[in-house]
Design a protein around this motif. Structure first.
Motif, PDB file in Angstrom:
ATOM      1  N   LEU A  48      22.325  11.302   6.255  1.00 27.46           N
ATOM      2  CA  LEU A  48      21.724   9.782   5.671  1.00 27.46           C
ATOM      3  C   LEU A  48      22.786   8.951   7.156  1.00 27.46           C
ATOM      4  N   ASN A  49      23.953   8.913   7.561  1.00 22.75           N
ATOM      5  CA  ASN A  49      25.193   8.870   7.983  1.00 22.75           C
ATOM      6  C   ASN A  49      24.846   9.227   9.333  1.00 22.75           C
ATOM      7  N   SER A  50      23.526  10.024  10.082  1.00 23.11           N
ATOM      8  CA  SER A  50      23.351  10.791  11.220  1.00 23.11           C
ATOM      9  C   SER A  50      22.990   9.472  12.244  1.00 23.11           C
ATOM     10  N   ARG A  51      23.422   9.553  13.376  1.00 17.64           N
ATOM     11  CA  ARG A  51      23.159   8.687  14.324  1.00 17.64           C
ATOM     12  C   ARG A  51      21.795   8.321  14.625  1.00 17.64           C
ATOM     13  N   THR A  52      20.627   9.024  14.606  1.00 14.91           N
ATOM     14  CA  THR A  52      19.064   8.542  14.068  1.00 14.91           C
ATOM     15  C   THR A  52      18.386   7.885  12.951  1.00 14.91           C
ATOM     16  N   ASN A  53      19.087   8.444  11.893  1.00 14.42           N
ATOM     17  CA  ASN A  53      19.572   7.286  10.855  1.00 14.42           C
ATOM     18  C   ASN A  53      20.074   6.088  10.680  1.00 14.42           C
ATOM     19  N   LYS A  54      21.161   6.197  11.195  1.00 18.22           N
ATOM     20  CA  LYS A  54      21.778   5.121  11.344  1.00 18.22           C
ATOM     21  C   LYS A  54      21.048   3.834  11.987  1.00 18.22           C
TER      22      LYS A  54
END
Length: 154
Positions: free
Chosen positions: A108-114
Motif C-alpha cells: 500500500l505504501n509503494s510509489r504507485t499506490n501513493k
C-alpha cells in the motif's frame, strides 16, 4: 486505555493487518488505541465527525479531502482495518525488493499506490480525471491558508 485496546484486538487480526499494511505489532496496537479513543460512538467504527475532531485535520486546508480518503464511496463509517489500510499510504517507502514475493500484491505504501492515493485526493468527483476546477479548488484552499498564516505571523 492501552490494555483495553490490546485486549479487543485479536492476535490473528494484528498479524493480518501487519501483513497487509506493513505496520509493526506495536504500531498497530498504538493506532488501535488511538482509533478507539476517536470512536466516540463506541461502535468499532469512525465517522467523518470523529475525524473532524482531530485538530490537525480541522486546520489542514486539505483536511476534508484527507478525511474523505478514509471512506469508500457511499460509506459513512470506517472500521479499524479500513483505517489502517488508508494510513498505510502514509508510511515511508521502503526497499521492498529484498523480500519481494512475486505473487504478493504491491504494498500500500509503494510509489504507485501513493501516487494513486494522492491523485484521488484531488479527483473530487471520482471520474479518474483532475479537472481544472478541482485543481483550482485545491490551490485556492492552500492559498487562503498561506495568506492566513502570513497575517498571523505579522
Amino acid at each position: 486505555m492501552g490494555s483495553r485496546a490490546s485486549t479487543l484486538l485479536r492476535e490473528e487480526e494484528i498479524e493480518e493487518i501487519k501483513k497487509e499494511t506493513g505496520f509493526s505489532h506495536s504500531q498497530i496496537t498504538r493506532l488501535y488505541s488511538r482509533f478507539t479513543s476517536l470512536d466516540k460512538g463506541e461502535n468499532g467504527t469512525l465517522s467523518r465527525e470523529d475525524f473532524q475532531r482531530i485538530p490537525e485535520l480541522a486546520i489542514n486546508p486539505l483536511g476534508d479531502r484527507i478525511i474523505n480518503a478514509f471512506f469508500p464511496e457511499g460509506e459513512d463509517q470506517v472500521n479499524f482495518r479500513g483505517f489502517m489500510r488508508t494510513l498505510a499510504h502514509f508510511r515511508p517507502i521502503e526497499d521492498n525488493e529484498k523480500n519481494k514475493d512475486p505473487t504478493a500484491s504491491e504494498p500500500l505504501n509503494s510509489r504507485t499506490n501513493k501516487l494513486l492515493f494522492a491523485f484521488r485526493l484531488y479527483d473530487l468527483d471520482r471520474d479518474d480525471k483532475i479537472s481544472r476546477d478541482e485543481l483550482l479548488q485545491v490551490l485556492e484552499k492552500v492559498d487562503v491558508e498561506q495568506k492566513m498564516s502570513i497575517r498571523f505571523l505579522h
